[in-house]
Design an enzyme around this catalytic site. Sequence first.
Site, short mmCIF file in Angstrom:
data_model
loop_
_atom_site.label_atom_id
_atom_site.label_comp_id
_atom_site.label_asym_id
_atom_site.label_seq_id
_atom_site.Cartn_x
_atom_site.Cartn_y
_atom_site.Cartn_z
N CYS A 76 0.85 -1.19 0.00
CA CYS A 76 0.00 0.00 0.00
C CYS A 76 0.89 1.25 0.00
CB CYS A 76 -0.88 -0.04 1.25
SG CYS A 76 -2.22 1.12 1.24
N GLU A 114 -7.24 2.68 3.32
CA GLU A 114 -7.20 3.50 4.54
C GLU A 114 -8.57 3.50 5.23
OE1 GLU A 114 -3.66 4.38 2.24
OE2 GLU A 114 -5.75 4.17 1.66
N ASP A 128 -11.63 -4.58 22.19
CA ASP A 128 -10.64 -4.55 23.27
C ASP A 128 -11.18 -3.90 24.53
OD1 ASP A 128 -7.94 -4.80 24.41
OD2 ASP A 128 -7.92 -2.62 24.25
#
Length: 156
Positions: A76, A114, A128
Amino acid sequence: MSSLTHFDAQGQAHMVDVGAKPATHRIAVAEGRIIMQPATLAIIQSGTAKKGDVLGIARIAGIMAAKKTSDLIPLCHPLALTRVAVEFDLLSDVSSVRCVATVETVGPTGVEMEALTAVQVALLTVYDMCKAVDKGMVMEGIRVLEKLGGKTNPSR
């Protein structure tokens, strides 16, 4: 069907040369969601998660991830992003959080990687921050919604 652009004639991986492509305004929008227990969604809505503001921190994580995409995805291109927006919708009816990332640049290549990276990392951050109360959360539906700019997708 077009051929894969990240492989040369010998089948070796390479970074696509975008040096001769004109710089144009490019936009990509991606989405995804994380499904959770209703009690977990209630914790996010009330702002009482032990680790803090779940969506605020996930938003910053998504923005940071968009900026670091070329460090994570080997072929990328590093891009100068002009805008990254990460938004969330709390969907009580399906007990999930939907994330939408919009990324813009003026450059020779698109920003869909992105936008996808922003969504993934934002949702991973939600996971998380909430895993202590809900280990069964599932991320799904990560996809590009819109891509504008360049020769194949003219700007709006």
